[in-house]
Enzyme design. Structure first.
Site, PDB file in Angstrom:
ATOM      1  N   ASP A  47       0.871  -1.218   0.149  1.00 13.26           N
ATOM      2  CA  ASP A  47       0.082  -0.016   0.017  1.00 13.26           C
ATOM      3  C   ASP A  47       0.827   1.077  -0.133  1.00 13.26           C
ATOM      4  O   ASP A  47       1.959   1.215   0.648  1.00 13.26           O
ATOM      5  CB  ASP A  47      -0.792  -0.159   1.218  1.00 13.26           C
ATOM      6  CG  ASP A  47      -1.977   0.922   1.296  1.00 13.26           C
ATOM      7  OD1 ASP A  47      -3.081   0.811   0.583  1.00 13.26           O
ATOM      8  OD2 ASP A  47      -1.678   2.040   2.072  1.00 13.26           O
ATOM      9  N   ILE A  48       0.537   2.431  -0.553  1.00 19.49           N
ATOM     10  CA  ILE A  48       1.298   3.432  -0.873  1.00 19.49           C
ATOM     11  C   ILE A  48       1.065   4.404   0.322  1.00 19.49           C
ATOM     12  O   ILE A  48      -0.232   4.601   0.609  1.00 19.49           O
ATOM     13  CB  ILE A  48       1.016   4.318  -2.117  1.00 19.49           C
ATOM     14  CG1 ILE A  48       1.354   3.358  -3.383  1.00 19.49           C
ATOM     15  CG2 ILE A  48       1.679   5.633  -2.152  1.00 19.49           C
ATOM     16  CD1 ILE A  48       1.065   4.085  -4.895  1.00 19.49           C
ATOM     17  N   ASN A  55      -2.887  13.038  -3.446  1.00 21.60           N
ATOM     18  CA  ASN A  55      -4.115  13.505  -4.193  1.00 21.60           C
ATOM     19  C   ASN A  55      -4.387  14.826  -3.704  1.00 21.60           C
ATOM     20  O   ASN A  55      -4.746  15.547  -4.570  1.00 21.60           O
ATOM     21  CB  ASN A  55      -5.122  12.309  -4.282  1.00 21.60           C
ATOM     22  CG  ASN A  55      -4.940  11.148  -5.071  1.00 21.60           C
ATOM     23  OD1 ASN A  55      -4.144  11.213  -6.252  1.00 21.60           O
ATOM     24  ND2 ASN A  55      -5.314  10.003  -4.745  1.00 21.60           N
ATOM     25  N   ASP A  64      -2.308   9.601 -10.186  1.00 18.56           N
ATOM     26  CA  ASP A  64      -2.353   8.476 -11.134  1.00 18.56           C
ATOM     27  C   ASP A  64      -0.795   8.301 -11.379  1.00 18.56           C
ATOM     28  O   ASP A  64      -0.328   7.152 -11.809  1.00 18.56           O
ATOM     29  CB  ASP A  64      -3.056   8.994 -12.498  1.00 18.56           C
ATOM     30  CG  ASP A  64      -4.370   8.863 -12.011  1.00 18.56           C
ATOM     31  OD1 ASP A  64      -4.897   8.523 -11.015  1.00 18.56           O
ATOM     32  OD2 ASP A  64      -5.342   9.492 -12.834  1.00 18.56           O
ATOM     33  N   GLU A  90      -4.912   2.157  -3.913  1.00 18.83           N
ATOM     34  CA  GLU A  90      -3.431   2.346  -4.098  1.00 18.83           C
ATOM     35  C   GLU A  90      -2.797   1.232  -3.539  1.00 18.83           C
ATOM     36  O   GLU A  90      -1.465   1.199  -3.285  1.00 18.83           O
ATOM     37  CB  GLU A  90      -2.970   3.639  -3.343  1.00 18.83           C
ATOM     38  CG  GLU A  90      -3.168   3.728  -1.908  1.00 18.83           C
ATOM     39  CD  GLU A  90      -4.567   3.556  -1.384  1.00 18.83           C
ATOM     40  OE1 GLU A  90      -4.717   3.838   0.078  1.00 18.83           O
ATOM     41  OE2 GLU A  90      -5.382   4.094  -2.155  1.00 18.83           O
TER      42      GLU A  90
END
Length: 180
Positions: A47-48, A55, A64, A90
């Site tokens: 997971d980021i 964002n 993106d 993500e």
């Protein structure tokens, strides 16, 4: 045309990795093969870290691009026989055929370090930034033999990585399960 349609049905349009549905099917195939020939298979869920703030700060087009860059690093690090997928949002999943927990942790750390070394474009040189990953690892048959349990265990390890400071890889263990 058939090949294009098949690719559209199995691939995530943004990252170029396989989609969640195709991942589930390919993971099933790998586990059947691993059971038959008695070899390990490992799963990495990643997971980021703090992706929502990317964002919110830089906008969705930059978000993106971060997803594309992370998926490119993952794709470069795995072998042809392995499976990398956009798991959702993500989150990414990697299934490693013939790889035990130790091997998966080595790859997990390589992916983590290579992603954190990437300089992301926030719109100008002053707005450049980096992202980090949290990763969780589980292995067949050491941690379990059912796909659902392996995913659950890798997810538990991922959330342990997040709760303990992020930007790290954590392997599932029974101690982790007891503490969860």
């Amino acid at each position: 045309i058939y090949k294009q349609m098949e690719e559209m049905a199995t691939t995530d349009g943004l990252t170029g990795l396989i989609n969640h549905r195709t991942f589930q099917s390919r993971f099933d195939e790998m586990l059947r093969r691993a059971t038959r020939i008695k070899q390990p298979v490992s799963i990495i869920l990643t997971d980021i870290d703090h992706f929502k703030s990317v964002n919110d700060t830089y906008g969705h087009p930059v978000g993106d691009e971060v997803l594309r860059r992370v998926s490119a690093v993952i794709g470069q690090e795995i072998r042809e026989i392995d499976v990398a997928a956009r798991y959702g949002g993500e989150e990414f999943a990697v299934v490693l055929e013939g790889t035990d927990r130790d091997g998966a942790m080595l790859l997990s750390e390589r992916i983590r370090k290579n992603v954190s070394a990437q300089i992301m474009n926030g719109g100008s040189a002053e707005k450049a930034f980096r992202v980090t990953l949290s990763l969780g690892v589980a292995a067949f048959p050491a941690d379990g033999t059912r796909k659902e349990k392996l995913i659950e265990y890798a997810d538990n390890a991922l959330y342990t990585a997040k709760r303990s400071g992020r930007n790290k890889s954590v392997a599932y263990s029974e101690d982790l399960a007891i503490n969860a």
